[in-house]
Design a protein around this motif. Structure first.
Motif, PDB file in Angstrom:
ATOM      1  N   SER A   1      12.445   2.391  -0.745  1.00  0.00           N
ATOM      2  CA  SER A   1      13.003   1.870  -1.834  1.00  0.00           C
ATOM      3  C   SER A   1      12.735   2.470  -3.230  1.00  0.00           C
ATOM      4  CB  SER A   1      12.596   0.322  -1.979  1.00  0.00           C
ATOM      5  OG  SER A   1      11.261   0.168  -1.554  1.00  0.00           O
ATOM      6  N   THR A   2      11.551   3.388  -3.256  1.00  0.00           N
ATOM      7  CA  THR A   2      11.403   3.909  -4.479  1.00  0.00           C
ATOM      8  C   THR A   2      12.147   5.166  -4.560  1.00  0.00           C
ATOM      9  OG1 THR A   2       9.605   5.149  -3.064  1.00  0.00           O
ATOM     10  CG2 THR A   2       8.934   3.329  -4.414  1.00  0.00           C
ATOM     11  N   ASN A   3      12.511   5.608  -6.074  1.00  0.00           N
ATOM     12  CA  ASN A   3      13.221   6.690  -6.231  1.00  0.00           C
ATOM     13  C   ASN A   3      12.509   8.122  -6.259  1.00  0.00           C
ATOM     14  OD1 ASN A   3      15.893   5.225  -7.317  1.00  0.00           O
ATOM     15  ND2 ASN A   3      14.209   4.229  -8.537  1.00  0.00           N
ATOM     16  N   ALA A   4      13.163   9.031  -5.580  1.00  0.00           N
ATOM     17  CA  ALA A   4      12.291  10.331  -5.481  1.00  0.00           C
ATOM     18  C   ALA A   4      13.358  11.472  -6.227  1.00  0.00           C
ATOM     19  CB  ALA A   4      12.185  10.668  -4.136  1.00  0.00           C
TER      20      ALA A   4
ATOM     21  N   ALA B   1       8.560  14.112  -7.274  1.00  0.00           N
ATOM     22  CA  ALA B   1       8.298  13.077  -8.095  1.00  0.00           C
ATOM     23  C   ALA B   1       8.820  11.715  -7.584  1.00  0.00           C
ATOM     24  CB  ALA B   1       8.511  13.550  -9.738  1.00  0.00           C
ATOM     25  N   LEU B   2       8.160  10.780  -7.639  1.00  0.00           N
ATOM     26  CA  LEU B   2       8.667   9.314  -7.152  1.00  0.00           C
ATOM     27  C   LEU B   2       8.155   8.315  -8.164  1.00  0.00           C
ATOM     28  CD1 LEU B   2       7.941  11.153  -4.316  1.00  0.00           C
ATOM     29  CD2 LEU B   2       8.989   8.933  -3.624  1.00  0.00           C
ATOM     30  N   ASP B   3       8.753   7.146  -8.260  1.00  0.00           N
ATOM     31  CA  ASP B   3       8.161   5.992  -9.006  1.00  0.00           C
ATOM     32  C   ASP B   3       7.372   5.173  -8.061  1.00  0.00           C
ATOM     33  OD1 ASP B   3      10.574   4.979  -7.517  1.00  0.00           O
ATOM     34  OD2 ASP B   3      11.558   4.448  -9.231  1.00  0.00           O
ATOM     35  N   ASN B   4       6.759   5.612  -7.038  1.00  0.00           N
ATOM     36  CA  ASN B   4       5.899   4.829  -6.128  1.00  0.00           C
ATOM     37  C   ASN B   4       4.966   3.988  -6.759  1.00  0.00           C
ATOM     38  OD1 ASN B   4       7.148   6.266  -4.249  1.00  0.00           O
ATOM     39  ND2 ASN B   4       5.239   6.678  -3.130  1.00  0.00           N
TER      40      ASN B   4
ATOM     41  N   PHE C   1       4.912  -3.773  -8.054  1.00  0.00           N
ATOM     42  CA  PHE C   1       5.837  -4.926  -8.079  1.00  0.00           C
ATOM     43  C   PHE C   1       5.635  -5.438  -6.584  1.00  0.00           C
ATOM     44  CE2 PHE C   1       8.578  -3.093 -11.406  1.00  0.00           C
ATOM     45  CZ  PHE C   1       8.323  -3.947 -12.233  1.00  0.00           C
ATOM     46  N   GLY C   2       5.097  -4.530  -5.661  1.00  0.00           N
ATOM     47  CA  GLY C   2       4.557  -5.132  -4.180  1.00  0.00           C
ATOM     48  C   GLY C   2       6.149  -5.008  -3.529  1.00  0.00           C
ATOM     49  N   ALA C   3       6.921  -4.043  -3.620  1.00  0.00           N
ATOM     50  CA  ALA C   3       8.247  -3.991  -3.501  1.00  0.00           C
ATOM     51  C   ALA C   3       8.756  -2.815  -2.711  1.00  0.00           C
ATOM     52  CB  ALA C   3       9.258  -4.363  -4.497  1.00  0.00           C
ATOM     53  N   ILE C   4       7.952  -2.053  -2.008  1.00  0.00           N
ATOM     54  CA  ILE C   4       8.098  -0.951  -1.328  1.00  0.00           C
ATOM     55  C   ILE C   4       8.425  -1.392   0.041  1.00  0.00           C
ATOM     56  CG2 ILE C   4       7.287   1.709  -0.467  1.00  0.00           C
ATOM     57  CD1 ILE C   4       5.476   1.646  -2.875  1.00  0.00           C
ATOM     58  N   PHE C   5       9.644  -0.884   0.599  1.00  0.00           N
ATOM     59  CA  PHE C   5      10.162  -0.621   2.092  1.00  0.00           C
ATOM     60  C   PHE C   5      10.562   0.771   2.422  1.00  0.00           C
ATOM     61  CE2 PHE C   5      10.852  -4.732  -0.048  1.00  0.00           C
ATOM     62  CZ  PHE C   5      10.777  -5.797   1.007  1.00  0.00           C
TER      63      PHE C   5
ATOM     64  N   PRO D   1      17.856   9.016  -4.686  1.00  0.00           N
ATOM     65  CA  PRO D   1      17.998   7.440  -5.231  1.00  0.00           C
ATOM     66  C   PRO D   1      17.256   6.542  -4.203  1.00  0.00           C
ATOM     67  CG  PRO D   1      19.834   8.411  -5.782  1.00  0.00           C
ATOM     68  CD  PRO D   1      19.518   9.327  -4.718  1.00  0.00           C
ATOM     69  N   GLY D   2      16.581   5.490  -4.549  1.00  0.00           N
ATOM     70  CA  GLY D   2      16.013   4.365  -3.861  1.00  0.00           C
ATOM     71  C   GLY D   2      16.948   4.052  -2.748  1.00  0.00           C
TER      72      GLY D   2
END
Ligand code: 1HN
Length: 348
Positions: free
Chosen positions: A105-108, A158-161, A167-171, A138-139
């Motif tokens: 779900s994160t953007n790379a 680079a990622l927005d991990n 947010f506790g929102a990584i899938f 994109p995520g």
């Protein structure tokens, strides 16, 4: 901070509320000012490249899933992050390898540093990755990487991990096969969205740029065309941001991505902003003065300017610098600030 006398009613109050999972605000130690614990740092390519090549013989891309060195800021030990809000890494792939397909779900994003012949497949569209190209994943898009050339290829990830973690929102999910079978023609996204056109039935709704690659030949040509007549910004030279062609915004809701040109002899004025920024040197050499540190840089070096740290850049040769920060998120949230010596509408 107010520290009460140890044997006072106020100190007893502090102790007694601990068991209630509460603490007095008047004893807090957290910073209430701009900046983060991240520190100015450089990762020199001449040091990093031999170690990446060593890793090629010690672990396969499949075993590693991605053969990456995280660029961890020494002020943020244990995080794996380059700033408090961004992750960066250096990835190497060898000819014939496949880095297996997955999505998260994160953007790379990737910035290609060295080597020819690698590609990534994003949601069924194959994208060639050439030095200087800026590539988006994109995520929640499926992506796998491959390499048809004959020498290792190295790129910056680079990622927005850190946002996802916060947010506790990584899938994340693995794709059923190692690689996706291409389902779209190469160049589909570029034709649909990157030719000053867009599909007539396009409505709206995506948070990211629909382009998969911003090729370096076009980026470089634009920079050089603008550099010749000028004017140059006193701190940034010619600095452009990569734009979402559908709305002119940043490429990601979280990450802002930039490219800039400094002519030989350029000596920039001191600048700072609240978006901690990671730079990759594409071409040229020079010096980055960041806070109390001074780094000479050469092609493919990565250096980081932490949030609100004053810095200035000078160019010993004509330079092209790629950079990224969390400015996209900060502007949306109303946090972003800068101190710009030209005090002008540098963003207009
Ligand atoms: C990832 O998916 C890639 O796809 C690279 O190449 C680095 C770092 C953290 C999480 C996912 C890639 C990554 C990553």
């Amino acid at each position: 901070m107010t520290t009460p006398q140890p044997d006072s009613d106020l100190a007893r109050l502090s102790r007694d509320i601990q068991s209630l999972n509460a603490r007095p605000l008047w004893e807090r130690t957290q910073r209430m000012g701009p900046g983060t614990p991240a520190v100015p740092t450089i990762w020199r390519y001449r040091d990093m490249r031999p170690q990446l090549l060593r890793a090629i013989d010690l672990i396969t891309a499949k075993e590693a899933e991605r053969r990456v060195f995280m660029l961890e800021n020494p002020g943020l030990p244990g995080t794996g992050y380059i700033t408090t809000s961004l992750y960066c890494g250096l990835q190497v792939i060898k000819p014939g390898e496949i880095a297996p397909a997955h999505r998260h779900s994160t953007n790379a994003l990737r910035f290609i540093i060295d080597g020819e012949g690698a590609y990534t497949t994003v949601e069924g569209e194959r994208v060639a990755m050439r030095p200087g190209d800026f590539v988006l994943t994109p995520g929640w898009t499926w992506h796998d990487h491959g390499h048809l050339g004959d020498a290792p290829v190295i790129w910056l990830d680079a990622l927005d991990n850190p946002f996802g973690q916060f947010f506790g929102a990584i899938f994340r999910e693995n794709y059923p096969d190692d690689a996706q079978a291409p389902s779209l023609a190469e160049g589909d996204a570029a034709a649909r969205y990157g030719a000053n056109l867009m599909p007539v039935e396009y409505r709206t709704g995506r948070p990211s740029s629909p382009l998969l690659v911003y090729p370096y030949n076009r980026t470089r040509e634009a920079l050089l065309r603008l550099a010749r007549p000028g004017p140059l910004h006193p701190s940034h030279g010619i600095k452009m941001r990569y734009a979402n062609p559908l709305d002119g915004g940043y490429v990601y809701p979280t990450i802002a991505v930039f490219i800039q040109y400094l002519p030989q002899g350029f000596s920039g004025q001191t600048y700072r902003s609240t978006d901690g920024t990671a730079f990759n040197v594409v071409e040229g050499s020079g010096t980055a003065h960041i806070g109390d540190r001074t780094f000479d840089f050469e092609p493919h070096d990565v250096f980081v300017v932490p949030a609100w740290t004053p810095y200035h850049l000078s160019a010993a040769k004509d330079c092209v610098l790629f950079s990224l920060s969390d400015r996209a998120a900060q502007e949306k949230l109303g946090f972003w600030r800068e101190e710009d010596p030209s005090n002008s509408a540098a963003r207009s």
